[in-house]
Design an enzyme around this catalytic site. Structure first.
Site: not given
Length: 339
Positions: A106, A177, A305
């Site tokens: 991420h 998220h 997501e």
């Protein structure tokens, strides 16, 4: 829809952290922090007439910067960037130049989830956050300007609209998220009913990195086309942590998923312009003293997501995730709760 801006009293990197509340005519409320663009609350009225928060998080901002929480960091409710999910070996090449990222999930060690975003003025009651990521931040090329606008409709739709521009070719793949649980008492999401219009999922290696191979869901535990209980076919030790290719035209706004929970009578529908939805049932979730003093455990939430194909920066046959000067990155995702 109304908005209310409240200071948390915290200053991070020289910027003040605020909570912004959006409300609608139904009495629903969303709370968002300008730190990490965190969606901290989404409170609606369930089928029993009770107020219910469907988002996992903390009662106040201190929880999000607590050392114990950060030591086992699950990205609760944050925006993810510059590049969501996993990049193979943390490397990619643009215009013949190789860039080495921190080999991490991420967006690197300090991604967009740990930045204080600027709150921009808006005409209508909405929230627009802006973050300018300087060239070289987390070793990404180009200065990237990102704006993320949140709106709460009177139909209990939380609308996320992303835009970004760059002064140099760069990699970008943004997502949010948000952790959901539609049961008022929390607990495992195995009994939530889940449907995804996705006929194929993306193969992953042992590090959960997408390889480039598409696999039909038919005959696998990943088949959610007709809908089923999340826990019906899963490996109870693994759950789901998988990217699904949505059955819609590239760039078209359409459904990513539909999830229902029988005790609350609530349904969450996710719509997006993005081609992929990564479905994650929070295997690694382990948070102490969260909302209401609760502890969160593995499989106590699910995430949808929406994003481009993970690792597509390294897979030429996948849709491009390189943003060029003069172009505008744009995606819209909607979380709609109904009963």
């Amino acid at each position: 829809m109304r908005e209310n801006q409240i200071s948390t009293g915290k200053i991070i990197d020289g910027k003040e952290v605020f909570a912004v509340e959006l409300t609608n005519t139904r009495g629903s409320k969303v709370k968002i922090y300008n730190y990490g663009a965190i969606i901290s609350e989404f409170v609606i009225t369930n089928a029993k007439g009770e107020k219910q928060d469907v988002i996992l998080g903390f009662d106040d901002f201190d929880g999000y910067i607590n050392e114990d929480y950060l030591a086992n960091y699950p990205y609760l409710g944050v925006v993810v960037g510059r590049y969501s999910n996993r990049i193979k070996d943390g490397k990619f090449t643009i215009d013949g130049k190789e860039y080495q990222m921190t080999k991490n999930l991420h967006g690197g060690d300090t991604g967009f989830d740990k930045k204080v975003w600027d709150i921009l003025p808006t005409i209508d009651p909405s929230l627009t956050l802006q973050y300018i990521s300087k060239s070289g931040e987390e070793n990404f090329p180009g200065t990237l300007t990102v704006q993320l606008t949140f709106k709460l409709s009177d139909e209990d739709e939380l609308i996320l609209d992303y835009k970004a521009t760059t002064d140099e070719a760069t990699a970008i793949n943004l997502t949010h998220h948000t952790y959901f649980n539609l049961n008022k008492d929390g607990g495992s999401v195995g009994q939530h009913h889940h449907r995804m219009p996705a006929s194929n999922y993306l193969e992953q290696d042992t590090d959960y990195v997408v390889t480039g191979k598409l696999i039909p869901v038919e005959g696998t535990i990943h088949d959610f086309l007709g809908g089923k209980l999340i826990g019906q076919n899963w490996d109870p030790a693994e759950g789901y942590d998988q990217s699904y290719i949505l059955d819609k035209k590239y760039g078209e706004f359409g459904m990513a998923s539909e999830t229902t929970e029988h005790t609350s009578g609530l349904k969450l529908e996710v719509f997006t312009t993005e081609p992929v939805a990564h479905f994650y049932t929070s295997k690694y979730l382990d948070v102490a003293n969260a909302k209401g003093g609760k502890d969160y455990h593995p499989f106590d939430a699910f995430c949808v997501e929406t994003q481009h194909y993970p690792n597509s920066i390294n897979i030429p046959e996948f849709p491009a995730t390189v943003l060029l000067p003069g172009q505008t990155y744009h995606q819209t995702t909607v979380f709609k709760v109904s009963k």
